[in-house]
Design a protein around this motif. Structure first.
Motif, PDB file in Angstrom:
ATOM      1  N   HIS A  37      55.893   9.203  39.328  1.00 59.31           N
ATOM      2  CA  HIS A  37      54.543   9.445  38.836  1.00 59.31           C
ATOM      3  C   HIS A  37      54.161   8.230  37.988  1.00 59.31           C
ATOM      4  CE1 HIS A  37      54.626  13.633  40.148  1.00 59.31           C
ATOM      5  NE2 HIS A  37      55.789  13.772  39.536  1.00 59.31           N
ATOM      6  N   PRO A  61      42.740   9.121  39.864  1.00 60.37           N
ATOM      7  CA  PRO A  61      42.419  10.287  39.038  1.00 60.37           C
ATOM      8  C   PRO A  61      42.628   9.950  37.568  1.00 60.37           C
ATOM      9  CG  PRO A  61      43.860  10.889  40.873  1.00 60.37           C
ATOM     10  CD  PRO A  61      43.812   9.394  40.843  1.00 60.37           C
ATOM     11  N   VAL A  63      43.362  10.937  33.605  1.00 62.01           N
ATOM     12  CA  VAL A  63      44.042  11.933  32.784  1.00 62.01           C
ATOM     13  C   VAL A  63      43.801  11.590  31.315  1.00 62.01           C
ATOM     14  CG1 VAL A  63      45.815  12.427  34.511  1.00 62.01           C
ATOM     15  CG2 VAL A  63      46.200  10.602  32.827  1.00 62.01           C
ATOM     16  N   GLU A  68      49.939  15.022  31.983  1.00 59.32           N
ATOM     17  CA  GLU A  68      49.200  15.439  33.172  1.00 59.32           C
ATOM     18  C   GLU A  68      49.649  14.706  34.431  1.00 59.32           C
ATOM     19  OE1 GLU A  68      44.892  15.478  32.489  1.00 59.32           O
ATOM     20  OE2 GLU A  68      45.356  15.287  30.356  1.00 59.32           O
ATOM     21  N   ASP A  71      51.067  16.494  37.502  1.00 58.05           N
ATOM     22  CA  ASP A  71      50.170  17.326  38.305  1.00 58.05           C
ATOM     23  C   ASP A  71      49.565  16.551  39.474  1.00 58.05           C
ATOM     24  OD1 ASP A  71      50.611  19.415  36.516  1.00 58.05           O
ATOM     25  OD2 ASP A  71      48.922  18.811  35.246  1.00 58.05           O
ATOM     26  N   HIS A  72      49.886  15.260  39.572  1.00 54.42           N
ATOM     27  CA  HIS A  72      49.301  14.409  40.603  1.00 54.42           C
ATOM     28  C   HIS A  72      50.410  13.734  41.418  1.00 54.42           C
ATOM     29  CE1 HIS A  72      45.209  14.624  38.819  1.00 54.42           C
ATOM     30  NE2 HIS A  72      45.882  14.730  37.692  1.00 54.42           N
ATOM     31  N   VAL A  76      47.813   7.665  38.364  1.00 51.89           N
ATOM     32  CA  VAL A  76      46.667   8.134  37.597  1.00 51.89           C
ATOM     33  C   VAL A  76      46.318   7.085  36.545  1.00 51.89           C
ATOM     34  CG1 VAL A  76      47.182  10.568  37.975  1.00 51.89           C
ATOM     35  CG2 VAL A  76      48.140   9.402  35.976  1.00 51.89           C
TER      36      VAL A  76
END
Length: 331
Positions: A37, A61, A63, A68, A71-72, A76
Motif C-alpha cells: 500500500h 484516491p 486520504v 486509510e 482500504d485501497h 493513494v
C-alpha cells in the motif's frame, strides 16, 4: 510491526530537484506499488508539477491519514501543505524547500511510530537546503537516528542490489577518519550489514572488510591499523558467529565484490566505498539508512539540479529503492 501487505510512505523530495518527476514516473509505471500500500505524501501543487514534467496524468484516491491506505488496492495521496510554489524554484537549494522535506519526513516518522507505516522511501533531497531549513545534523541519517531514539550503531548503506557497502564513518573530514578505526565500530558495522542483508533476503551473506592503509598496510610497514585493529575485529565477529572475512586491501576488495565473491564490503571511510560503488553502478544505486527500526531508502543520487524540470531523470535508482524498501518490509 508485521503486516502481510506493508504500507510504504513515499515522498516527493526537494521541490527544486528531480524528485517530483521521478515519483510521477514511478507511480505511472505501477511496478513499485504492487504487493504494498503506497501513500504518496506532499504538497498538491508539487505532485501536479511532477506529473507535468514527467508527462503523465494520474488520479490517486485522496486520504486524510495513513491508516486509510489499507482500504485501497493501489497508491493513494495524502496532502500536506508545507511550501508554496513561489517559495521555491528549480535548481535552487533554499530554506523553504529544506523545511518542506523535513516536515514531510517527520510526518512519516510519526506514522511509523503510530503503527501506520512499515517503510519509508524518499525521493532525492538536498542536505544544504535541509540545513538552511533547520537541519542541525551532519546529514539526514543522524536526524532520523535522533527522531527514532536510536542508541546502537547505525550506518548508511549503498547497494546495487547484489552488492552492498557500509562504512564505519560517514560525512567527516578525511583527516579525522583514522580516529574512527576502532574494533567496536568495525564489529558493529560488519554485524549490522550482515543482519540487514538477512532482512533483505540474503540467505547466507558474504561480508568482507576493507583495510585502511595503502596495500592493506603491507604487513604493518605502511600503517598498523590492519594488524592491530581491523584483523582482531574480524576475528571477534567470527567468534560471535558472523562469517566475516578480511581485511583485504581497499584497492582490490571491490574486484572480489565485482566478481561475485562478496555480497557486501565494510569500508573504513566515506569515499573508499562511494567511489567504487558509483563507478560500478551509479545509474542504479540505492541508499538504505541502516540501524533504524524501520526500512528507509532512497535513490543513491542527489537532486540533479542541472536537469531538474526537464523530464530527463533516470527512474531506475528510484524504482530500485522502492522495491528494496518493500522487500525489507516483507522480510
Amino acid at each position: 510491526m508485521t503486516q502481510t501487505t506493508p504500507v510504504i510512505a513515499l515522498t516527493l523530495g526537494d521541490p527544486g530537484g528531480i524528485g517530483p518527476e521521478l515519483v510521477a514516473k514511478l507511480l505511472a509505471e505501477g511496478e513499485a506499488t504492487q504487493d504494498c500500500h503506497t501513500v504518496l505524501i506532499g504538497d498538491r501543487w508539487l505532485w501536479q508539477e511532477g506529473q507535468r514534467v514527467a508527462g503523465v496524468s494520474l488520479e490517486l484516491p485522496e486520504v486524510t491519514s495513513f491508516r486509510e491506505a489499507r482500504d485501497h488496492a493501489g497508491p493513494v495521496f495524502l496532502e500536506m501543505d508545507t511550501v508554496s510554489r513561489d517559495q521555491t524554484a528549480y535548481a535552487e537549494a533554499n530554506a523553504a524547500g529544506g523545511a518542506s522535506v523535513l516536515a514531510v519526513l517527520e510526518r512519516c516518522i510519526e506514522a511509523n511510530k503510530a503503527g501506520e507505516v512499515d517503510g519509508i522511501c524518499f525521493a532525492p533531497l538536498n542536505k544544504y537546503a535541509m540545513k538552511l531549513g533547520g537541519l542541525g545534523h551532519e546529514d539526514e541519517l543522524h536526524w532520523f537516528v535522533e527522531k527514532f531514539g536510536v542508541t546502537t550503531f547505525f550506518s548508511e548503506f549503498n547497494t546495487l542490489g547484489t552488492l552492498w557497502t557500509s562504512r564505519i564513518s560517514s560525512h567527516i573530514p578525511l583527516k579525522e577518519a583514522h580516529t574512527y578505526v576502532t574494533e567496536d565500530r568495525i564489529i558493529s558495522a560488519a554485524t549490522l550489514i550482515y543482519d540487514t542483508l538477512k532482512k533483505a533476503g540474503f540467505d547466507a551473506p558474504r561480508v568482507g572488510v576493507a583495510g585502511f592503509n595503502p596495500h592493506g598496510g603491507e604487513g604493518g610497514t605502511c600503517g598498523r591499523e590492519e594488524v592491530d585493529i581491523i584483523a582482531p575485529a574480524v576475528e571477534k565477529c567470527v567468534a560471535q558467529g558472523y562469517p566475516i572475512v578480511g581485511p583485504y586491501p581497499a584497492d582490490t576488495i571491490f574486484l572480489k565484490a565485482r566478481d561475485g565473491d562478496l555480497d557486501a564490503v565494510v569500508t573504513m571511510f566515506h569515499d573508499q566505498g562511494q567511489i567504487a560503488i558509483k563507478m560500478l553502478g551509479f545509474d542504479r544505486g540505492v541508499t538504505i539508512l541502516g540501524g533504524l527500526p524501520v526500512p528507509v531508502g532512497s535513490p543513491a543520487h542527489g537532486t540533479a539540479f542541472d536537469i531538474a524540470g526537464q523530464g530527463k531523470a533516470n527512474l531506475t535508482p528510484t524504482r530500485n529503492a522502492s522495491n528494496l524498501v518493500k522487500a525489507m518490509c516483507q522480510h
